[in-house]
Scaffold this active site. Structure first.
Site, PDB file in Angstrom:
ATOM      1  N   HIS A 151     -70.980 -37.076  61.112  1.00  0.00           N
ATOM      2  CA  HIS A 151     -70.985 -38.351  61.832  1.00  0.00           C
ATOM      3  C   HIS A 151     -69.587 -38.943  61.855  1.00  0.00           C
ATOM      4  CE1 HIS A 151     -75.555 -38.907  61.236  1.00  0.00           C
ATOM      5  NE2 HIS A 151     -75.279 -38.404  62.414  1.00  0.00           N
ATOM      6  N   HIS A 179     -76.298 -31.581  57.701  1.00  0.00           N
ATOM      7  CA  HIS A 179     -77.554 -32.300  57.462  1.00  0.00           C
ATOM      8  C   HIS A 179     -78.757 -31.367  57.423  1.00  0.00           C
ATOM      9  CE1 HIS A 179     -75.755 -36.153  57.797  1.00  0.00           C
ATOM     10  NE2 HIS A 179     -75.504 -36.086  59.084  1.00  0.00           N
ATOM     11  N   CYS A 187     -75.641 -28.202  54.031  1.00  0.00           N
ATOM     12  CA  CYS A 187     -75.066 -28.447  52.703  1.00  0.00           C
ATOM     13  C   CYS A 187     -76.024 -27.913  51.628  1.00  0.00           C
ATOM     14  CB  CYS A 187     -74.866 -29.950  52.518  1.00  0.00           C
ATOM     15  SG  CYS A 187     -74.396 -30.367  50.837  1.00  0.00           S
ATOM     16  N   GLU A 225     -81.200 -35.547  58.814  1.00  0.00           N
ATOM     17  CA  GLU A 225     -81.460 -34.874  57.532  1.00  0.00           C
ATOM     18  C   GLU A 225     -82.903 -35.106  57.094  1.00  0.00           C
ATOM     19  OE1 GLU A 225     -79.064 -35.913  53.899  1.00  0.00           O
ATOM     20  OE2 GLU A 225     -81.075 -35.940  53.052  1.00  0.00           O
ATOM     21  N   CYS A 234     -77.707 -37.149  46.239  1.00  0.00           N
ATOM     22  CA  CYS A 234     -76.489 -36.342  46.103  1.00  0.00           C
ATOM     23  C   CYS A 234     -75.498 -37.043  45.167  1.00  0.00           C
ATOM     24  CB  CYS A 234     -75.862 -36.159  47.481  1.00  0.00           C
ATOM     25  SG  CYS A 234     -74.219 -35.450  47.384  1.00  0.00           S
ATOM     26  N   SER A 289     -72.433 -43.223  60.543  1.00  0.00           N
ATOM     27  CA  SER A 289     -72.627 -42.497  59.277  1.00  0.00           C
ATOM     28  C   SER A 289     -73.407 -43.358  58.288  1.00  0.00           C
ATOM     29  CB  SER A 289     -71.250 -42.129  58.701  1.00  0.00           C
ATOM     30  OG  SER A 289     -71.338 -41.989  57.300  1.00  0.00           O
ATOM     31  N   ASN A 326     -74.010 -42.838  55.125  1.00  0.00           N
ATOM     32  CA  ASN A 326     -73.408 -43.014  53.793  1.00  0.00           C
ATOM     33  C   ASN A 326     -72.212 -43.960  53.857  1.00  0.00           C
ATOM     34  OD1 ASN A 326     -70.722 -41.452  53.229  1.00  0.00           O
ATOM     35  ND2 ASN A 326     -71.889 -40.096  54.554  1.00  0.00           N
ATOM     36  N   SER A 332     -67.909 -38.475  55.410  1.00  0.00           N
ATOM     37  CA  SER A 332     -67.616 -37.734  56.639  1.00  0.00           C
ATOM     38  C   SER A 332     -66.264 -38.146  57.240  1.00  0.00           C
ATOM     39  CB  SER A 332     -68.738 -37.976  57.651  1.00  0.00           C
ATOM     40  OG  SER A 332     -69.002 -39.354  57.765  1.00  0.00           O
TER      41      SER A 332
HETATM   42  S1  SF4 Z   1     -72.938 -36.244  50.981  1.00  0.00           S
HETATM   43 FE1  SF4 Z   1     -73.741 -34.749  49.503  1.00  0.00          FE
HETATM   44  S2  SF4 Z   1     -75.564 -33.946  50.505  1.00  0.00           S
HETATM   45 FE2  SF4 Z   1     -74.368 -34.917  52.098  1.00  0.00          FE
HETATM   46  S3  SF4 Z   1     -73.102 -33.256  52.930  1.00  0.00           S
HETATM   47 FE3  SF4 Z   1     -71.901 -34.274  51.320  1.00  0.00          FE
HETATM   48  S4  SF4 Z   1     -72.275 -33.064  49.472  1.00  0.00           S
HETATM   49 FE4  SF4 Z   1     -73.869 -32.561  50.947  1.00  0.00          FE
END
Ligand code: SF4
Length: 291
Positions: free
Chosen positions: A41, A74, A96, A126, A193, A221, A223, A265
């Protein structure tokens, strides 16, 4: 002049670095390919890979016969993988390993007879991918009040990988309390994670010693958005930006200590451009020709 400090852990996680490397290797060795959705993302990464021959598609129907298609970090649903095989496409699987583990956990729990509850955003790729591995025996929700269909063994609770372990624990406790005595067994498996949690902790640590925080990453994104929420929760002035050119002079003072963090990302060059912009001070102070 402002002092700029980067969080100890920020930017690309291992999973994203691995996905980009796999795509770049494939582009070099076999030529142009298609990615099923954006590989991460982040538009900077997607645009850079597009220049090298990686085109984003939303459906396998867009991939010509004999073509190469990449699954993103994802991951993808079981049906998507089967369809790629059926169409005879060459697959580059950049799922991943931590997402893969969540998919395998979901599949195993469903096979063992649990109704699987996945704590996460139902529309996230995901989450849709992980759920598909339960073969219809799972649901995704972020509310512990949601009605959950139990399996013969009971209910198993897992998480979208990018959720914070604390939020997942709160959700799992609240749901388990509500289901106690109503299902034979409640099993909780933490599939979050650790990479994401390390970014949150590093940002919280950084917040203790700075006047303002800059969170760099794509608005798409999950995260990065969560990282920004974590920063705001510390009470420190927080700005979410996708790139250095979004920064406004009014956001920081000349003598301030400024913290920079970035989602998993966000590529290194975008982070470095933000650091340079902040170190350069207000626009009028930036030496001519240096922007
Ligand atoms: S945040 Fe964690 S689960 Fe997501 S791609 Fe990165 S390492 Fe993998």
């Amino acid at each position: 002049m402002s002092e700029v400090v980067k969080a100890e852990v920020l930017g690309f996680c291992g999973g994203v670095r691995r996905a980009v490397r796999l795509i770049e290797t494939e582009l070099e060795e076999r030529g142009p390919l298609f990615t099923l959705g954006a590989i991460v993302h982040n538009s900077h990464v997607v645009d850079a890979l597009a220049c090298k021959g990686a085109r984003v598609v939303e459906s396998l129907e867009e991939v010509p016969v004999g073509g190469t298609v990449a699954i993103t970090a994802h991951g993808a649903g079981e049906g998507v993988v089967a369809e790629i095989e059926r169409r005879g496409l060459h697959l580059v699987d950049t799922t991943c390993p931590i997402v893969r583990r969540a998919q395998e956990t979901a599949a195993r729990l469903a096979e063992e007879g649990f109704g699987v509850v996945l704590y996460g955003e139902a529309t996230h790729p995901e989450v849709r991918g992980i759920l598909s591995w339960t073969r219809g025996r799972g649901i995704a929700t972020q509310s512990p009040e949601t009605d959950v269909p139990p399996g013969p063994r009971g209910v198993a609770i897992i998480s979208q990988t990018t959720k914070s372990p604390e939020m997942f624990a709160q959700f799992a406790q609240a749901l388990a309390r509500r289901l106690a005595g109503r299902v034979p067994e409640i099993r909780v498996v933490d599939t979050t994670c650790p990479e994401t949690g390390r970014r949150y902790q590093a940002a919280e640590e950084l917040a203790k010693s700075v006047d303002a925080l800059f969170v760099v990453g794509s608005r798409g994104s999950a995260n990065t958005r969560k990282l920004a929420e974590t920063c705001r929760a510390t009470g420190v002035r927080t700005h979410s930006i996708e790139s250095a050119d979004e920064i406004e002079d009014s956001w920081f003072g000349e003598e301030e200590r400024l913290g920079v963090t970035a989602g998993a990302s966000t590529p290194d060059d975008v982070i470095e451009a933000v650091v340079r912009r902040l170190e350069g001070g207000k626009s009028t102070d930036v030496p001519r020709g240096s922007t």
